[in-house]
Motif scaffolding. Structure first.
Motif, PDB file in Angstrom:
ATOM      1  N   GLN A 153       0.668  -1.164  -0.002  1.00  0.00           N
ATOM      2  CA  GLN A 153       0.036   0.139   0.100  1.00  0.00           C
ATOM      3  C   GLN A 153       0.932   0.836   0.060  1.00  0.00           C
ATOM      4  OE1 GLN A 153      -2.599  -0.524   3.333  1.00  0.00           O
ATOM      5  NE2 GLN A 153      -3.828  -2.235   2.216  1.00  0.00           N
ATOM      6  N   ARG A 154       2.065   1.426   1.066  1.00  0.00           N
ATOM      7  CA  ARG A 154       2.559   2.661   0.704  1.00  0.00           C
ATOM      8  C   ARG A 154       3.877   2.615  -0.069  1.00  0.00           C
ATOM      9  NH1 ARG A 154       6.338   4.650   6.162  1.00  0.00           N
ATOM     10  NH2 ARG A 154       6.517   6.912   5.398  1.00  0.00           N
ATOM     11  N   PHE A 155       4.832   1.377   0.036  1.00  0.00           N
ATOM     12  CA  PHE A 155       5.926   1.521  -0.699  1.00  0.00           C
ATOM     13  C   PHE A 155       5.449   1.115  -2.634  1.00  0.00           C
ATOM     14  CE2 PHE A 155       7.227   1.010   2.738  1.00  0.00           C
ATOM     15  CZ  PHE A 155       7.981   2.376   3.752  1.00  0.00           C
ATOM     16  N   SER A 156       4.523   0.424  -2.743  1.00  0.00           N
ATOM     17  CA  SER A 156       3.958   0.013  -4.034  1.00  0.00           C
ATOM     18  C   SER A 156       4.635  -1.280  -4.536  1.00  0.00           C
ATOM     19  CB  SER A 156       4.388   1.066  -5.340  1.00  0.00           C
ATOM     20  OG  SER A 156       3.237   2.275  -4.909  1.00  0.00           O
ATOM     21  N   ALA A 157       5.332  -2.269  -3.619  1.00  0.00           N
ATOM     22  CA  ALA A 157       6.141  -3.066  -3.880  1.00  0.00           C
ATOM     23  C   ALA A 157       5.343  -4.453  -3.235  1.00  0.00           C
ATOM     24  CB  ALA A 157       7.040  -2.870  -2.803  1.00  0.00           C
ATOM     25  N   TYR A 195      11.544 -12.185  -1.059  1.00  0.00           N
ATOM     26  CA  TYR A 195      13.054 -11.269  -0.405  1.00  0.00           C
ATOM     27  C   TYR A 195      12.914 -10.929   0.723  1.00  0.00           C
ATOM     28  CZ  TYR A 195      15.914  -6.794  -1.004  1.00  0.00           C
ATOM     29  OH  TYR A 195      16.555  -5.783  -0.533  1.00  0.00           O
ATOM     30  N   VAL A 196      11.818 -10.147   1.659  1.00  0.00           N
ATOM     31  CA  VAL A 196      11.743  -9.871   2.549  1.00  0.00           C
ATOM     32  C   VAL A 196      12.389 -11.081   3.614  1.00  0.00           C
ATOM     33  CG1 VAL A 196      11.275  -8.570   4.390  1.00  0.00           C
ATOM     34  CG2 VAL A 196      10.383  -7.756   2.078  1.00  0.00           C
ATOM     35  N   ILE A 197      12.193 -11.987   3.733  1.00  0.00           N
ATOM     36  CA  ILE A 197      12.236 -12.568   4.511  1.00  0.00           C
ATOM     37  C   ILE A 197      13.745 -13.592   4.060  1.00  0.00           C
ATOM     38  CG2 ILE A 197      11.502 -15.770   5.349  1.00  0.00           C
ATOM     39  CD1 ILE A 197       9.212 -14.982   4.603  1.00  0.00           C
ATOM     40  N   ALA A 198      14.156 -13.914   2.844  1.00  0.00           N
ATOM     41  CA  ALA A 198      15.457 -13.775   2.545  1.00  0.00           C
ATOM     42  C   ALA A 198      16.341 -12.882   3.269  1.00  0.00           C
ATOM     43  CB  ALA A 198      15.923 -14.605   0.650  1.00  0.00           C
ATOM     44  N   HIS A 199      16.153 -12.357   2.973  1.00  0.00           N
ATOM     45  CA  HIS A 199      17.774 -10.605   3.195  1.00  0.00           C
ATOM     46  C   HIS A 199      17.628 -10.917   4.461  1.00  0.00           C
ATOM     47  CE1 HIS A 199      19.130  -7.281   3.648  1.00  0.00           C
ATOM     48  NE2 HIS A 199      18.306  -7.187   4.993  1.00  0.00           N
ATOM     49  N   GLU A 200      16.825 -11.535   5.833  1.00  0.00           N
ATOM     50  CA  GLU A 200      16.724 -11.530   7.244  1.00  0.00           C
ATOM     51  C   GLU A 200      17.299 -12.574   7.335  1.00  0.00           C
ATOM     52  OE1 GLU A 200      16.490  -9.064   9.137  1.00  0.00           O
ATOM     53  OE2 GLU A 200      14.770  -7.855   7.464  1.00  0.00           O
ATOM     54  N   LEU A 239      12.729  -7.202  -7.102  1.00  0.00           N
ATOM     55  CA  LEU A 239      14.383  -5.768  -7.463  1.00  0.00           C
ATOM     56  C   LEU A 239      12.629  -4.143  -7.564  1.00  0.00           C
ATOM     57  CD1 LEU A 239      15.044  -6.780 -10.533  1.00  0.00           C
ATOM     58  CD2 LEU A 239      16.615  -6.716  -9.180  1.00  0.00           C
ATOM     59  N   ASN A 240      11.882  -4.543  -7.706  1.00  0.00           N
ATOM     60  CA  ASN A 240      10.534  -2.915  -6.810  1.00  0.00           C
ATOM     61  C   ASN A 240      11.428  -3.302  -5.591  1.00  0.00           C
ATOM     62  OD1 ASN A 240       9.312  -1.159  -7.576  1.00  0.00           O
ATOM     63  ND2 ASN A 240       7.319  -2.583  -6.643  1.00  0.00           N
ATOM     64  N   ALA A 241      10.887  -4.404  -4.469  1.00  0.00           N
ATOM     65  CA  ALA A 241      11.420  -4.067  -3.309  1.00  0.00           C
ATOM     66  C   ALA A 241      12.088  -4.051  -3.096  1.00  0.00           C
ATOM     67  CB  ALA A 241      10.995  -5.504  -2.839  1.00  0.00           C
ATOM     68  N   ALA A 242      13.314  -4.443  -3.505  1.00  0.00           N
ATOM     69  CA  ALA A 242      14.676  -3.227  -2.770  1.00  0.00           C
ATOM     70  C   ALA A 242      14.608  -2.060  -3.816  1.00  0.00           C
ATOM     71  CB  ALA A 242      15.781  -3.592  -3.969  1.00  0.00           C
ATOM     72  N   ASN A 243      13.942  -1.790  -4.454  1.00  0.00           N
ATOM     73  CA  ASN A 243      14.035  -0.331  -4.670  1.00  0.00           C
ATOM     74  C   ASN A 243      13.658   0.865  -4.439  1.00  0.00           C
ATOM     75  OD1 ASN A 243      14.883   1.726  -7.231  1.00  0.00           O
ATOM     76  ND2 ASN A 243      12.551   1.600  -7.208  1.00  0.00           N
ATOM     77  N   VAL A 254      19.533  -2.949  -5.283  1.00  0.00           N
ATOM     78  CA  VAL A 254      18.891  -3.472  -6.458  1.00  0.00           C
ATOM     79  C   VAL A 254      20.381  -4.125  -7.186  1.00  0.00           C
ATOM     80  CG1 VAL A 254      18.326  -3.713  -8.918  1.00  0.00           C
ATOM     81  CG2 VAL A 254      16.557  -2.439  -7.406  1.00  0.00           C
ATOM     82  N   ARG A 255      21.282  -3.738  -7.120  1.00  0.00           N
ATOM     83  CA  ARG A 255      22.464  -4.314  -8.334  1.00  0.00           C
ATOM     84  C   ARG A 255      22.881  -5.564  -7.381  1.00  0.00           C
ATOM     85  NH1 ARG A 255      28.921  -1.611  -7.540  1.00  0.00           N
ATOM     86  NH2 ARG A 255      29.751  -3.387  -8.360  1.00  0.00           N
ATOM     87  N   TRP A 256      22.691  -5.302  -5.757  1.00  0.00           N
ATOM     88  CA  TRP A 256      24.211  -6.967  -5.093  1.00  0.00           C
ATOM     89  C   TRP A 256      22.550  -7.797  -5.708  1.00  0.00           C
ATOM     90  CZ3 TRP A 256      28.876  -7.461  -4.096  1.00  0.00           C
ATOM     91  CH2 TRP A 256      28.888  -6.282  -4.373  1.00  0.00           C
ATOM     92  N   PHE A 257      21.101  -7.198  -5.118  1.00  0.00           N
ATOM     93  CA  PHE A 257      19.937  -8.562  -5.302  1.00  0.00           C
ATOM     94  C   PHE A 257      20.627  -9.184  -6.497  1.00  0.00           C
ATOM     95  CE2 PHE A 257      16.511 -10.961  -6.882  1.00  0.00           C
ATOM     96  CZ  PHE A 257      16.227 -11.816  -5.619  1.00  0.00           C
TER      97      PHE A 257
END
Length: 292
Positions: free
Chosen positions: A153-157, A165-170, A236-240, A269-272
């Motif tokens: 809703q807020r970040f359009s991701a 991706y969020v879970i995998a980042h953590e 990539l959109n979430a990372a951005n 984005v680049r590092w993902f």
């Protein structure tokens, strides 16, 4: 994303409802703290060596209680959101277990705690506004799934792979702990080395976690072939969307590179993409990179 192909993890603890939902800090106003205030407080805590989560909790009238031991309560079987989390965590376990085994090491599975409102961790009190986080002190990932709704809703991701991706980042932070990276960062902090800022150690640590998320995504796809058209673009959109520069511009109307903690949108984005391209941990040495 055909996430139902993934094995369900048994390391998910359902602590939702135990933290007293509601209240707490929220981005963007109301009775909570603004994003700018949260960024400043976190920066102050890092500079002074205090726990930012405890400072935030005290400012919102919450006293940090001793960490309670979550009981192994599994999410209900008919909760599709929880099933998604179990599937993604389960595949990170399979992926990293295989990668570690190939390197002659043993992977230790983290625990993922699903909470609502607020939660006590070994790293201090946290609320939904903190966002998903990993605590190296208890080797647990903490997730309020309402963050996924805020991403959309807020970040359009939006999208399931953006959430993965969020879970995998953590989980990437957990991998850093097992590899000794987190301990080196803590030692550097105690030595007074630069932590925040564009190119600082915190940024490099976060970008490496993004790269490790890409490594997971590459290897998981090789095994399960579960990605659908548009899934990578979702990640990539979430990372951005959650780069320091973009969040600062939205929250305070200007970008302050000296206070960066996670990296710019372009860097994330680049590092993902770097991790996803070859699926090799060796490609994720952000600490040696001259240009992030």
């Amino acid at each position: 994303m055909l996430w139902k192909k993934g094995r369900r993890s048994d390391n998910v603890v359902d602590a939702r409802g135990e933290g007293g939902g509601g209240g707490g800090m929220r981005f963007g106003g109301g009775k909570g703290l603004s994003l700018t205030a949260i960024v400043l407080i976190v920066g102050f805590g890092l500079i002074t060596g205090q726990d930012p989560m405890q400072i935030l909790g005290q400012l919102t009238g919450e006293q940090s209680a001793p960490t309670s031991t979550q009981t192994r309560q599994a999410p209900p079987a008919n909760d599709e959101g929880a099933e998604f989390v179990r599937s993604i965590l389960g595949d990170t376990e399979d992926t990293w277990g295989q990668i570690f085994q190939q390197a002659g090491r043993q992977y230790k599975d983290p625990t993922l705690v699903m909470f609502s409102g607020r939660v006590n961790s070994a790293c201090g009190l946290a609320t939904s506004a903190t966002g998903p986080f990993y605590c190296p002190a208890d080797q647990k990932v903490y997730l309020d799934t309402s963050f996924f709704q805020e991403m959309s809703q807020r970040f359009s991701a939006a999208g399931d792979f953006a959430q993965a991706y969020v879970i995998a980042h953590e989980v990437g932070h957990h991998v850093q702990t097992l590899l000794g990276v987190s301990a080196k960062i803590q030692a550097a902090r105690q030595q007074g080395r630069q932590m925040e800022g564009d190119g600082g150690l915190l940024v490099r640590q976060e970008l490496q976690a993004d790269c490790l998320a890409g490594v997971w995504a590459h290897n998981a796809q090789q095994r399960l072939n579960w990605l659908e058209p548009g899934d990578i673009e979702e990640a990539l959109n979430a990372a951005n969307a959650i780069g320091d520069d973009r969040l600062q511009q939205q929250g305070q109307g200007r970008v302050v590179p000296d206070s960066f903690t996670h990296g710019t949108s372009a860097q994330r984005v680049r590092w993902f993409k770097t991790g996803f391209a070859q699926g090799q941990v060796g490609q994720c040495d952000t600490f040696a990179a001259k240009n992030l």
